[in-house]
Enzyme design. Structure first.
Site, mmCIF file in Angstrom:
data_model
loop_
_atom_site.group_PDB
_atom_site.id
_atom_site.type_symbol
_atom_site.label_atom_id
_atom_site.label_comp_id
_atom_site.label_asym_id
_atom_site.label_seq_id
_atom_site.Cartn_x
_atom_site.Cartn_y
_atom_site.Cartn_z
ATOM 1 N N LEU A 17 34.093 42.762 45.749
ATOM 2 C CA LEU A 17 34.879 43.672 46.583
ATOM 3 C C LEU A 17 35.637 44.689 45.730
ATOM 4 C CD1 LEU A 17 36.367 41.119 49.178
ATOM 5 C CD2 LEU A 17 34.148 42.284 49.199
ATOM 6 N N ASP A 36 40.632 43.422 34.871
ATOM 7 C CA ASP A 36 39.786 42.253 35.157
ATOM 8 C C ASP A 36 39.682 41.385 33.914
ATOM 9 O OD1 ASP A 36 37.455 41.833 37.629
ATOM 10 O OD2 ASP A 36 37.331 40.543 35.845
ATOM 11 N N VAL A 58 45.396 38.424 35.469
ATOM 12 C CA VAL A 58 46.429 38.798 36.442
ATOM 13 C C VAL A 58 47.472 37.706 36.654
ATOM 14 C CG1 VAL A 58 45.021 40.501 37.694
ATOM 15 C CG2 VAL A 58 45.049 38.107 38.463
ATOM 16 N N CYS A 84 42.173 42.753 44.030
ATOM 17 C CA CYS A 84 40.981 42.001 44.462
ATOM 18 C C CYS A 84 40.701 40.810 43.555
ATOM 19 C CB CYS A 84 39.742 42.898 44.470
ATOM 20 S SG CYS A 84 39.747 44.131 45.773
ATOM 21 N N SER A 146 42.512 36.592 52.988
ATOM 22 C CA SER A 146 41.223 36.020 53.404
ATOM 23 C C SER A 146 41.441 35.506 54.805
ATOM 24 C CB SER A 146 40.842 34.855 52.492
ATOM 25 O OG SER A 146 39.876 34.031 53.133
ATOM 26 N N TYR A 159 43.594 27.450 48.459
ATOM 27 C CA TYR A 159 43.143 28.833 48.696
ATOM 28 C C TYR A 159 43.884 29.430 49.894
ATOM 29 C CZ TYR A 159 39.803 32.690 49.279
ATOM 30 O OH TYR A 159 39.225 33.936 49.384
ATOM 31 N N LYS A 163 46.456 32.653 50.036
ATOM 32 C CA LYS A 163 46.149 33.831 50.851
ATOM 33 C C LYS A 163 47.161 34.002 51.982
ATOM 34 C CE LYS A 163 42.528 35.076 48.521
ATOM 35 N NZ LYS A 163 42.569 36.322 47.731
ATOM 36 N N PHE A 192 31.924 37.829 52.815
ATOM 37 C CA PHE A 192 31.273 39.007 52.237
ATOM 38 C C PHE A 192 30.254 38.611 51.190
ATOM 39 C CE2 PHE A 192 33.213 43.037 53.702
ATOM 40 C CZ PHE A 192 34.043 42.492 54.666
ATOM 41 N N THR A 194 29.209 38.717 48.034
ATOM 42 C CA THR A 194 29.631 38.981 46.649
ATOM 43 C C THR A 194 29.298 37.771 45.776
ATOM 44 O OG1 THR A 194 31.806 37.947 46.787
ATOM 45 C CG2 THR A 194 31.652 40.228 47.550
HETATM 46 N N1 LIG Z 1 33.696 37.434 49.133
HETATM 47 C C1 LIG Z 1 34.274 36.999 50.239
HETATM 48 O O1 LIG Z 1 33.624 36.633 51.210
HETATM 49 C C2 LIG Z 1 35.761 36.949 50.331
HETATM 50 C C3 LIG Z 1 36.316 36.558 51.559
HETATM 51 C C4 LIG Z 1 37.691 36.524 51.675
HETATM 52 C C5 LIG Z 1 38.490 36.886 50.612
HETATM 53 N N2 LIG Z 1 37.920 37.263 49.446
HETATM 54 C C6 LIG Z 1 38.811 37.631 48.351
HETATM 55 O O2 LIG Z 1 38.450 38.881 47.848
HETATM 56 C C7 LIG Z 1 38.751 38.963 46.463
HETATM 57 C C8 LIG Z 1 37.509 39.410 45.705
HETATM 58 O O3 LIG Z 1 36.505 38.470 45.914
HETATM 59 P P1 LIG Z 1 34.992 38.714 45.492
HETATM 60 O O4 LIG Z 1 34.170 38.019 46.492
HETATM 61 O O5 LIG Z 1 34.793 40.154 45.227
HETATM 62 O O6 LIG Z 1 34.943 37.838 44.157
HETATM 63 P P2 LIG Z 1 34.205 38.075 42.757
HETATM 64 O O7 LIG Z 1 34.184 36.745 42.120
HETATM 65 O O8 LIG Z 1 32.956 38.830 42.943
HETATM 66 O O9 LIG Z 1 35.242 39.010 41.993
HETATM 67 C C9 LIG Z 1 36.491 38.544 41.599
HETATM 68 C C10 LIG Z 1 36.872 39.254 40.320
HETATM 69 O O10 LIG Z 1 38.168 38.782 39.959
HETATM 70 C C11 LIG Z 1 38.175 38.580 38.555
HETATM 71 N N3 LIG Z 1 39.181 37.600 38.195
HETATM 72 C C12 LIG Z 1 39.203 36.267 38.498
HETATM 73 N N4 LIG Z 1 40.282 35.698 37.960
HETATM 74 C C13 LIG Z 1 40.960 36.679 37.301
HETATM 75 C C14 LIG Z 1 42.155 36.711 36.554
HETATM 76 N N5 LIG Z 1 42.895 35.613 36.342
HETATM 77 N N6 LIG Z 1 42.554 37.901 36.044
HETATM 78 C C15 LIG Z 1 41.825 39.012 36.225
HETATM 79 N N7 LIG Z 1 40.677 39.047 36.922
HETATM 80 C C16 LIG Z 1 40.263 37.885 37.457
HETATM 81 C C17 LIG Z 1 36.766 38.094 38.198
HETATM 82 O O11 LIG Z 1 36.481 38.310 36.818
HETATM 83 C C18 LIG Z 1 35.925 38.961 39.135
HETATM 84 O O12 LIG Z 1 35.534 40.156 38.507
HETATM 85 C C19 LIG Z 1 39.265 37.573 46.061
HETATM 86 O O13 LIG Z 1 40.670 37.599 46.067
HETATM 87 C C20 LIG Z 1 38.750 36.680 47.174
HETATM 88 O O14 LIG Z 1 39.569 35.563 47.369
HETATM 89 C C21 LIG Z 1 36.573 37.295 49.267
#
Ligand SMILES: NC(=O)c1ccc[n+]([C@@H]2O[C@H](COP(=O)([O-])OP(=O)(O)OC[C@H]3O[C@@H](n4cnc5c(N)ncnc54)[C@H](O)[C@@H]3O)[C@@H](O)[C@H]2O)c1
Length: 253
Positions: A17, A36, A58, A84, A146, A159, A163, A192, A194
């Site tokens: 995302l 990141d 982060v 994100c 989320s 989680y 959130k 999503f 991803t």
């Molecule tokens: N994909 C989904 O369906 C979904 C649904 C609800 C919420 N979300 C939320 O959306 C956000 C993005 O999710 P995504 O699916 O794109 O995940 P993803 O795993 O594709 O991307 C997450 C990114 O965060 C980075 N990251 C993780 N820990 C980190 C840290 N300590 N410091 C810096 N960077 C860090 C990772 O390196 C990665 O690039 C997350 O917060 C997730 O909880 C995702």
């Protein structure tokens, strides 16, 4: 807010995302800073969009502080900050043979909640020092919750708590920053398509997709990025969490 020629910071911008958001904001004329943990993929996205990536944890305040000042030096102070970065670990509170998952709880809160809080805080301070736009806006913060903040499933106590807190702090943060013209919003995505989803067992993903009314599929990262763009553009959106979920409600498991 018109994003053209403005600086946007995206945590988690190396993947999923966040990467879609970085690309979208760059395509609208923003200079994008990526924070990141994954330095290689962060740098690759930054190179593709003419942005700047900083390896950042982060969940570590000093790391966010250093990254934010590097972005300000390289690109300028941010008008937009999107969080994100996140992790989606799952565990029972009391597992087999009484094994507790307190470590996982703490780590999830640290990365998802503290990480969002740190990025928001350091970005907001930069925004507050800028002159307001004609609309009175100094900046826009978009945090990622989320739908698990409301429909947490079995094993998602940590989680969902992380959130839920992101959604809960949205209104008080917006109220606090109103005087300075900084808006604070959160998006609660459904399921999503991803890399994070790839970690889920196939039957879990299939089960959730089966519950998605319309469109009957996973969301695309570009649709999340579109929501961010719409939040940035619309000055009347403030202090609330938007479910972006195609009407899905998660079942117990
Ligand atoms: N994909 C989904 O369906 C979904 C649904 C609800 C919420 N979300 C939320 O959306 C956000 C993005 O999710 P995504 O699916 O794109 O995940 P993803 O795993 O594709 O991307 C997450 C990114 O965060 C980075 N990251 C993780 N820990 C980190 C840290 N300590 N410091 C810096 N960077 C860090 C990772 O390196 C990665 O690039 C997350 O917060 C997730 O909880 C995702």
């Amino acid at each position: 807010m018109d994003i053209t020629d403005k600086v946007a910071v995206v945590s988690g911008g190396a993947s999923g995302l966040g990467a879609a958001t970085a690309r979208r904001l760059a395509s609208e004329g923003a200079r994008v800073g990526i924070l990141d943990f994954d330095a290689e993929r962060g740098a690759a996205v930054a190179a593709e969009i003419g942005g700047h990536a900083v390896k950042t944890d982060v969940g570590d305040e000093a790391s966010v502080a250093a990254a934010m000042s590097e972005i300000v030096d390289k690109l300028g102070a941010p008008r937009v900050a999107v969080s994100c970065a996140g992790i989606g670990l799952a565990a029972r509170i009391v597992g087999r043979e009484g094994k507790l998952s307190t470590d996982l709880f703490e780590k999830t809160i640290r990365v998802n909640l503290m990480g969002t809080y740190f990025v928001m805080s350091y970005a907001a301070r930069e925004m507050m020092a800028l002159e307001p736009e004609d609309t009175g806006e100094r900046g826009v913060i978009v945090n990622t919750a989320s739908i698990a903040y409301q429909d947490g499933q079995f094993g998602q106590a940590a989680y969902s708590a992380s959130k839920g807190a992101i959604a809960a702090m949205c209104l008080p943060a917006a109220r606090e920053m109103a005087k300075q013209g900084v808006r604070v919003m959160a998006i609660a995505p459904g399921l999503f398509n991803t890399p994070m989803m790839e970690g889920l067992p196939e039957d879990v993903t299939a089960g959730i997709v089966a519950n998605v009314p319309f469109p009957h599929r996973l969301g695309e990262p570009a649709e999340y990025a579109q929501m961010v763009s719409q939040i940035v553009a619309n000055p009347y959106l403030n202090g609330t969490t938007i479910r972006l979920d195609a009407a899905v409600r998660l079942p117990q498991r």
